[in-house]
Design an enzyme around this catalytic site. Sequence first.
Site, PDB file in Angstrom:
ATOM      1  N   SER A 158       0.838  -1.195   0.000  1.00 45.49           N
ATOM      2  CA  SER A 158       0.000   0.000   0.000  1.00 45.49           C
ATOM      3  C   SER A 158       0.884   1.261   0.000  1.00 45.49           C
ATOM      4  CB  SER A 158      -0.959  -0.042   1.194  1.00 45.49           C
ATOM      5  OG  SER A 158      -2.041   0.838   1.017  1.00 45.49           O
ATOM      6  N   ASP A 174      -4.859  -4.078  -3.126  1.00 48.16           N
ATOM      7  CA  ASP A 174      -3.957  -3.604  -2.070  1.00 48.16           C
ATOM      8  C   ASP A 174      -3.348  -4.780  -1.294  1.00 48.16           C
ATOM      9  OD1 ASP A 174      -3.133  -2.613   0.604  1.00 48.16           O
ATOM     10  OD2 ASP A 174      -4.050  -0.726  -0.025  1.00 48.16           O
TER      11      ASP A 174
END
Length: 338
Positions: A42, A202
């Site tokens: 992320s 993610d």
Amino acid sequence: MAIRVVVMFGGGGALGAFGCGVWRALSRRLQGSKFVGAGGTSIGAINAAIAVKHGQDLMAGARAMETIWREALATPSLPFAGMPMHRLTQSWNGLLTGLLCGTRGLGAPNPLVWNPVMGMDRFTYPLMDRSRMWGLLSGIGDLTAATPADPLLGVGAVDVVSGQLVLFNNVDMTLGAAHLGASSAIPMLFDPVDIGGRMYWDGDVTRQAALPLLLEALRRTGRLASSANRGIQSILVTIDQMSEEAARLPSSGIEIAHRVQELMAHGKMSLPAEALAGFSHVLAIRRPPLEHDAISGQLDFSPERVDELIALGERQAIQAIDEAGLPLPATIKEPHWV
């Protein structure tokens, strides 16, 4: 004594500013060491990419990271909750600005798809448009470890269908905006990314940790020994931005949601002793809770919040370094920061 450094940056949206502060402090103390590699998921993947882009010049990487946080990510808040006369109001303004207006360098609301009909295909029509993010990631450029002396970059993303966490690395392939974009593709908020015919989200949406995959890649490519070597001091730095403890009980829905996220994500940097073979020091840097965390959370990118988190990361890193007894090289002077 030769010093080798590996760092794993944690995720968490705006909390990535804490990792920026940590790297700012470490770059001064460890400049002149051999930067072996960095990983992240992320926002942590973006921090890691910026650090790796500058190779063995740790301070240049820290300056570039801080510049991006202060100039490309920090987003002035609008007075949704009134004028910020106290910290609580400031946090609500930062949160609501992030939700309703987006973040300067990451994403903007896409209200044309905020309806039940489009919600039937949210995979194709996410809530946020991240054209801004693609511009930011393209600016970082392509990253490849052309020689064994170049630091390895590991970027974690989750295969949407198989559920497997994959660590893309710049030794096996050239990493670019697509890989960083996949690692930061928060489900429903952002669009998933197609890499090699597979769709990725993610890297933080799974309980599986990316750190073991990073260490495996470093050992496989000869950048990290499987056991301690005399004359070499190997340092693993882990940056856990999700606080285990809370400063106070959550009350609003957004506070409860953020607290649940913290509890689910905290501890992913912990490893059994056998997985740490070859390291002489492990700096486990954890972010302590702040009173307004539950409101600001991961979406408050206000300049005040970014400044606060960078300063906090720097303090925690210096404390960890001092407790570990790592000396400041005599040749390193205090830099002029951007």
